[in-house]
Enzyme design. Structure first.
Site, PDB file in Angstrom:
ATOM      1  N   SER A  36      42.218 -15.642   7.097  1.00 32.04           N
ATOM      2  CA  SER A  36      41.674 -14.499   7.826  1.00 32.04           C
ATOM      3  C   SER A  36      40.806 -14.977   8.994  1.00 32.04           C
ATOM      4  CB  SER A  36      40.899 -13.603   6.855  1.00 32.04           C
ATOM      5  OG  SER A  36      40.651 -12.346   7.434  1.00 32.04           O
ATOM      6  N   ASP A 148      46.570 -10.218   5.319  1.00 31.61           N
ATOM      7  CA  ASP A 148      45.400 -11.092   5.287  1.00 31.61           C
ATOM      8  C   ASP A 148      45.470 -12.165   4.199  1.00 31.61           C
ATOM      9  OD1 ASP A 148      42.518 -11.868   4.663  1.00 31.61           O
ATOM     10  OD2 ASP A 148      42.201 -10.506   6.352  1.00 31.61           O
TER      11      ASP A 148
END
Length: 255
Positions: A36, A148
């Site tokens: 991320s 993510d």
């Protein structure tokens, strides 16, 4: 020596402080993995961007530079603006053109597994790694639906091992503890963090040293506290330096 930079949205500014201290003490960073926001900082560093430039950018970047609201069929933010910005900042490099080996972690919703991306365009891989479910539109690639990396790997220490690291420094950005839930972004982020907290309790990180800056109360979606995040990253890393140097010495690592 591998550096595994964890997820945490705006709290990821702390990664800049971590890298600054590692450089200060001559602690080598032979490879970087990121999940991320960690993939963004990792990609910028691996592409050759200086810590000073990253810090300056943190103070000047605004939400309008990366936010492109879209019809929310798959996500609230299309992600095209942030990908274009990443292409510019990384000079549109592929992984094999980076100055430091980089691994980007995303989550494939089809296979329900983490994916370590090490080939192709860096900006495209990072765009997948930051696709917070419900906020960013997923990336559809090679039959995968990528979101993510922090869904399954908050701190990608295992990825660093796969890439050949025998010493791994991980950075866990923690959980915000933010109580205000007055918009959809806060709701989604807090839901994500609740799941992450439970995942952390069940799944250990494959790191020799885990750096945990004190970022309690930082709003992950605000991007308005770069100075505090960077300073907490510096403070936590300074505290970890003696242990890092001891491990390096024990391994006979030549700095």
């Amino acid at each position: 020596m591998g550096l595994a930079l964890g997820s945490g949205a705006a709290k990821g500014y702390a990664h800049i402080g971590v890298i600054r201290v590692l450089e200060k003490y001559g602690i080598p960073i032979d490879l970087v993995t990121g999940s991320s926001i960690g993939s963004i900082i990792g990609a910028l560093y691996a592409s050759g961007m200086s810590v000073d430039y990253m810090e300056s950018m943190a103070y000047h970047i605004k939400r309008r530079h990366w936010l492109d609201i879209t019809f929310p069929r798959l996500g609230l933010i299309a992600g095209n603006k942030v990908e274009e910005m990443l292409r510019l900042l990384t000079r549109n490099r592929n992984f094999d053109e980076l100055k430091i080996p980089l691994g980007v972690v995303a989550t494939d919703l089809r296979s329900k597994r983490s994916v370590l991306i090490r080939e192709g365009n860096v900006a495209s891989a990072v765009r997948a790694s930051i696709a917070i479910p419900g906020i960013f539109r997923p990336v559809i690639k090679a039959g995968m639906v990528l979101v993510d990396g922090g869904v399954l790997e908050r701190v990608p220490g295992r990825a660093a091992r796969v890439m050949g690291a025998d010493i791994v420094i991980g950075v866990e950005l923690g959980f915000s503890g933010k109580s205000s839930l007055d918009n959809i972004y806060d709701i989604l982020i807090q839901t994500f963090e609740v799941m992450g907290r439970e995942l952390q309790a069940l799944k250990s990180y494959d790191c020799d040293i885990l750096i945990t800056p004190n970022l309690e109360g930082v709003n992950p979606m605000a991007f308005g506290e770069p100075e505090r995040c960077i300073q907490e990253g510096i403070r936590a890393t300074e505290a970890a330096v003696p242990k890092i140097l001891s491990i390096l010495e024990g391994k006979g690592y030549d700095r």
